[in-house]
Motif scaffolding. Structure first.
Motif, mmCIF file in Angstrom:
data_model
loop_
_atom_site.group_PDB
_atom_site.id
_atom_site.type_symbol
_atom_site.label_atom_id
_atom_site.label_comp_id
_atom_site.label_asym_id
_atom_site.label_seq_id
_atom_site.Cartn_x
_atom_site.Cartn_y
_atom_site.Cartn_z
ATOM 1 N N ILE A 1 38.662 -61.845 -1.331
ATOM 2 C CA ILE A 1 39.641 -62.356 -0.364
ATOM 3 C C ILE A 1 39.959 -63.804 -0.742
ATOM 4 O O ILE A 1 39.042 -64.614 -0.940
ATOM 5 C CB ILE A 1 39.129 -62.302 1.083
ATOM 6 C CG1 ILE A 1 38.808 -60.861 1.495
ATOM 7 C CG2 ILE A 1 40.166 -62.911 2.033
ATOM 8 C CD1 ILE A 1 40.014 -59.947 1.582
ATOM 9 N N ILE A 2 41.253 -64.125 -0.855
ATOM 10 C CA ILE A 2 41.664 -65.479 -1.207
ATOM 11 C C ILE A 2 42.204 -66.160 0.053
ATOM 12 O O ILE A 2 43.214 -65.731 0.612
ATOM 13 C CB ILE A 2 42.751 -65.474 -2.299
ATOM 14 C CG1 ILE A 2 42.343 -64.566 -3.463
ATOM 15 C CG2 ILE A 2 43.019 -66.887 -2.794
ATOM 16 C CD1 ILE A 2 43.447 -64.375 -4.483
ATOM 17 N N ARG B 1 49.302 -55.100 -5.618
ATOM 18 C CA ARG B 1 49.742 -55.287 -4.241
ATOM 19 C C ARG B 1 48.870 -56.342 -3.561
ATOM 20 O O ARG B 1 47.640 -56.319 -3.676
ATOM 21 C CB ARG B 1 49.660 -53.968 -3.480
ATOM 22 C CG ARG B 1 50.337 -53.982 -2.109
ATOM 23 C CD ARG B 1 50.208 -52.598 -1.442
ATOM 24 N NE ARG B 1 50.753 -51.557 -2.285
ATOM 25 C CZ ARG B 1 52.051 -51.237 -2.334
ATOM 26 N NH1 ARG B 1 52.912 -51.914 -1.590
ATOM 27 N NH2 ARG B 1 52.457 -50.259 -3.108
ATOM 28 N N VAL B 2 49.539 -57.269 -2.841
ATOM 29 C CA VAL B 2 48.837 -58.332 -2.116
ATOM 30 C C VAL B 2 49.167 -58.195 -0.635
ATOM 31 O O VAL B 2 50.346 -58.158 -0.257
ATOM 32 C CB VAL B 2 49.234 -59.728 -2.617
ATOM 33 C CG1 VAL B 2 48.489 -60.806 -1.839
ATOM 34 C CG2 VAL B 2 48.938 -59.857 -4.109
ATOM 35 N N MET C 1 46.471 -67.813 5.304
ATOM 36 C CA MET C 1 46.537 -66.454 4.783
ATOM 37 C C MET C 1 45.199 -66.051 4.189
ATOM 38 O O MET C 1 44.515 -66.867 3.558
ATOM 39 C CB MET C 1 47.642 -66.354 3.722
ATOM 40 C CG MET C 1 47.722 -64.991 3.022
ATOM 41 S SD MET C 1 48.898 -65.015 1.648
ATOM 42 C CE MET C 1 50.422 -65.328 2.513
ATOM 43 N N ALA C 2 44.821 -64.776 4.412
ATOM 44 C CA ALA C 2 43.657 -64.189 3.752
ATOM 45 C C ALA C 2 44.176 -63.075 2.857
ATOM 46 O O ALA C 2 44.393 -61.938 3.302
ATOM 47 C CB ALA C 2 42.665 -63.647 4.778
ATOM 48 N N ALA C 3 44.432 -63.389 1.583
ATOM 49 C CA ALA C 3 45.096 -62.459 0.673
ATOM 50 C C ALA C 3 44.091 -61.485 0.058
ATOM 51 O O ALA C 3 43.079 -61.892 -0.510
ATOM 52 C CB ALA C 3 45.815 -63.231 -0.423
ATOM 53 N N LYS C 4 44.407 -60.200 0.199
ATOM 54 C CA LYS C 4 43.603 -59.146 -0.414
ATOM 55 C C LYS C 4 44.435 -58.451 -1.483
ATOM 56 O O LYS C 4 45.565 -58.059 -1.240
ATOM 57 C CB LYS C 4 43.168 -58.132 0.643
ATOM 58 C CG LYS C 4 42.319 -56.994 0.076
ATOM 59 C CD LYS C 4 41.925 -56.010 1.160
ATOM 60 C CE LYS C 4 41.091 -54.873 0.591
ATOM 61 N NZ LYS C 4 40.712 -53.884 1.629
ATOM 62 N N ILE C 5 43.848 -58.306 -2.698
ATOM 63 C CA ILE C 5 44.582 -57.752 -3.834
ATOM 64 C C ILE C 5 44.088 -56.342 -4.122
ATOM 65 O O ILE C 5 42.875 -56.089 -4.204
ATOM 66 C CB ILE C 5 44.418 -58.637 -5.079
ATOM 67 C CG1 ILE C 5 45.001 -60.032 -4.810
ATOM 68 C CG2 ILE C 5 45.082 -58.009 -6.295
ATOM 69 C CD1 ILE C 5 44.792 -61.008 -5.942
ATOM 70 N N THR C 6 45.035 -55.428 -4.264
ATOM 71 C CA THR C 6 44.732 -54.052 -4.690
ATOM 72 C C THR C 6 45.636 -53.709 -5.863
ATOM 73 O O THR C 6 46.693 -54.306 -6.049
ATOM 74 C CB THR C 6 44.955 -53.039 -3.559
ATOM 75 O OG1 THR C 6 46.316 -53.099 -3.111
ATOM 76 C CG2 THR C 6 44.037 -53.327 -2.382
ATOM 77 N N VAL C 7 45.196 -52.729 -6.669
ATOM 78 C CA VAL C 7 45.943 -52.330 -7.870
ATOM 79 C C VAL C 7 46.144 -50.832 -7.852
ATOM 80 O O VAL C 7 45.226 -50.062 -7.535
ATOM 81 C CB VAL C 7 45.198 -52.751 -9.157
ATOM 82 C CG1 VAL C 7 46.039 -52.436 -10.391
ATOM 83 C CG2 VAL C 7 44.853 -54.233 -9.122
ATOM 84 N N THR D 1 54.477 -57.001 -3.601
ATOM 85 C CA THR D 1 54.048 -56.219 -4.767
ATOM 86 C C THR D 1 54.532 -56.891 -6.047
ATOM 87 O O THR D 1 55.540 -57.615 -6.056
ATOM 88 C CB THR D 1 54.600 -54.785 -4.710
ATOM 89 O OG1 THR D 1 56.035 -54.838 -4.631
ATOM 90 C CG2 THR D 1 54.045 -54.043 -3.517
ATOM 91 N N TYR D 2 53.778 -56.643 -7.114
ATOM 92 C CA TYR D 2 54.121 -57.216 -8.412
ATOM 93 C C TYR D 2 53.933 -56.127 -9.457
ATOM 94 O O TYR D 2 52.832 -55.583 -9.620
ATOM 95 C CB TYR D 2 53.222 -58.421 -8.715
ATOM 96 C CG TYR D 2 53.581 -59.170 -9.972
ATOM 97 C CD1 TYR D 2 54.430 -60.271 -9.920
ATOM 98 C CD2 TYR D 2 53.067 -58.785 -11.210
ATOM 99 C CE1 TYR D 2 54.764 -60.975 -11.072
ATOM 100 C CE2 TYR D 2 53.392 -59.476 -12.367
ATOM 101 C CZ TYR D 2 54.242 -60.565 -12.292
ATOM 102 O OH TYR D 2 54.570 -61.254 -13.435
#
Length: 490
Positions: free
Chosen positions: A435-436, A467-468, A415-421, A479-480
């Motif tokens: 990118i994680i 949001r991930v 997985m290449a996790a991208k975080i947005t708020v 989403t969190y």
């Protein structure tokens, strides 16, 4: 009549039956295919096999466990379809990865099947024991192999009583080798659900098995051989705890194989009468003992319900075959309840309190399982808010909060996790890692800094959404919802 009196009564009848075998009428019974068999008197039970609907159903039910032999070899997206990876604490089931935080789904599955066992016992007795128990299935397979090598029960008993010699070893050794092979194949398949099956095979030929794998396969294989081949029915009678507690699950409406005592008694074999001599009034049971001969645990169902009975219905097949040959109605032994023999009408299943309770809990467990599977995301997100300090006022007047982000990859692919708020107008954020990259079943982390202009904060707590999204699979996201903390307004 007490159990001891019933046994003595049965022995007296059996003695009379043996004497009656010299009668011409019994020879006629044998001529039409009714075999007169002795009652099992102890030792290993060598059950006779006859065809019938319950025997057929027994084989169909057994096929479920046989299919499990091929389960570890099913592949899904290049990986083993069903794999319980205990070292990495991951359960992979057809592309779905269940991690420790989702273990409650497995608990619900266990609850569902535990209550299913209780419900079926309340309705139809030990159906699990008779048709689905892996020990019953393996014992059935082992005795089927034994029959192929040693013949029918009478031949097997004679062979067992013979002194050890070359002819006996010539028959016994191949049978035991096949039993041992099946036991080891069973244990190998079991271990292959916890270790990749293809990898396990490759390491077998290069002698690279670990101590744990080798020990489990050998011990479980020998246990299968011993319990299914040697102990057999003694496991059901003397070791299985379910046999001991089944009585608490029964009631007067439980349907189990039952002998119709009123119709069958007095049992006996017909005798040729002399002119003017009155024929004895006998029931439909001709005391052929076939119902006892086919029982895998050696139970005589005519003596009433006993805890050794596994409700497999094979005695019903046997009795129906005899009734058909002597031109009498089937059902002398049949699935029935005590209420039925007491003249009461059997209530509908949904009107029985314990069945309703069991079914309600099962429905709850099934609903939770379904909800869990439908709402399970391949991404699990946790945001841990910094507590010292809760917020920081920047030189430009903005208020900043810090979170430590934990992202779990619950899928089978990297997985290449991208975080947005998302939040109030003017919100800005930054991350230590944009990118994680996270391998399957692993956790990735980064620090998240969120800044909001003070004038946009309406109170101490302001809701925001993190949001991930997986850049490798944009349809996969999670989403969190959390709270941005700011100073109190004066």
């Amino acid at each position: 009549m007490s159990t001891e009196e019933q046994v003595k009564h049965q022995e007296r009848r059996h003695t009379g039956s043996v004497l009656d075998e010299m009668d011409t009428s019994n020879k006629n019974l044998q001529n039409i295919g009714v075999e007169l068999l002795p009652v099992h008197t102890g030792g290993t039970v060598h059950a006779k096999r006859i065809a019938g609907k319950f025997r057929s159903f027994k084989w169909w039910a057994a096929s479920f466990w046989i299919i499990l032999f091929v389960g570890p070899y099913l592949r899904w997206d290049g990986h083993q379809a069903i794999l319980f990876d205990l070292p990495n604490r991951q359960f992979h089931i057809f592309g779905l990865t269940i991690l420790p935080q989702d273990i409650w789904i497995l608990a619900m599955i266990l609850l569902f099947f535990a209550l299913l066992l209780a419900a079926t016992t309340a309705i139809a007795g030990r159906m699990w024991c008779g048709y689905f128990c892996f020990h019953t299935v393996w014992t059935d397979v082992f005795t089927w192999i034994e029959e192929k090598f040693e013949g029918q029960p009478n031949k097997r008993i004679k062979l067992e009583e013979q002194p050890l010699n070359f002819d006996k070893l010539k028959i016994k050794v191949p049978k035991h080798l096949i039993w041992l092979f099946i036991g080891l194949a069973t244990s190998f398949s079991f271990v292959a659900y916890f270790v990749d099956a293809l990898d396990l095979w490759s390491r077998l030929f290069s002698f690279e098995w670990g101590v744990t794998e080798t020990t489990v396969i050998i011990v479980l294989g020998l246990a299968t051989y011993f319990f299914a081949g040697i102990l057999r029915e003694q496991v059901c009678i003397g070791f299985c705890p379910y046999a001991r507690i089944q009585g608490a699950m029964y009631d007067t409406e439980t349907v189990v194989p039952t002998y119709d005592n009123e119709r069958g008694e007095p049992r006996g074999r017909m005798k040729r009468t002399k002119p003017g001599e009155e024929a004895p009034q006998l029931g439909d049971c001709i005391d052929c003992n076939l119902c006892v001969a086919v029982c895998p645990t050696g139970v005589d169902i005519r003596l009433g319900q006993q805890f050794g009975c596994i409700t497999c219905g094979l005695c019903i097949d046997a009795c129906d075959s005899v009734m058909e040959k002597i031109k009498k109605p089937k059902g002398l032994i049949r699935y029935a309840s005590l209420s039925e023999f007491g003249g009461k009408e059997l209530p509908a299943v949904w009107k029985r309190p314990r069945v309703v309770v069991y079914s309600s809990i099962m429905l709850f467990a099934a609903a939770m399982i379904l909800w869990g599977l439908l709402t399970m995301s391949p991404i699990d997100v946790k945001a841990l808010h910094e507590r010292a300090p809760l917020f920081v006022q920047m030189s430009d007047g903005n208020i900043q909060n810090k979170w430590t982000m934990k992202v779990v990859n619950k899928g089978n692919m990297p997985m290449a996790a991208k975080i947005t708020v998302e939040g109030p107008e003017g919100l800005d954020y930054s991350l230590d890692k944009q990118i994680i990259d996270i391998l399957p079943g692993n956790v990735g982390s980064t620090a998240l800094f969120v800044r909001i202009p003070r004038k946009q904060l309406e109170g101490v707590n302001t809701p925001i959404v993190i949001r991930v999204i997986d850049e490798n699979n944009p349809t996969s996201e999670s989403t969190y919802e959390t709270t941005f903390i700011g100073p109190q307004k004066r």
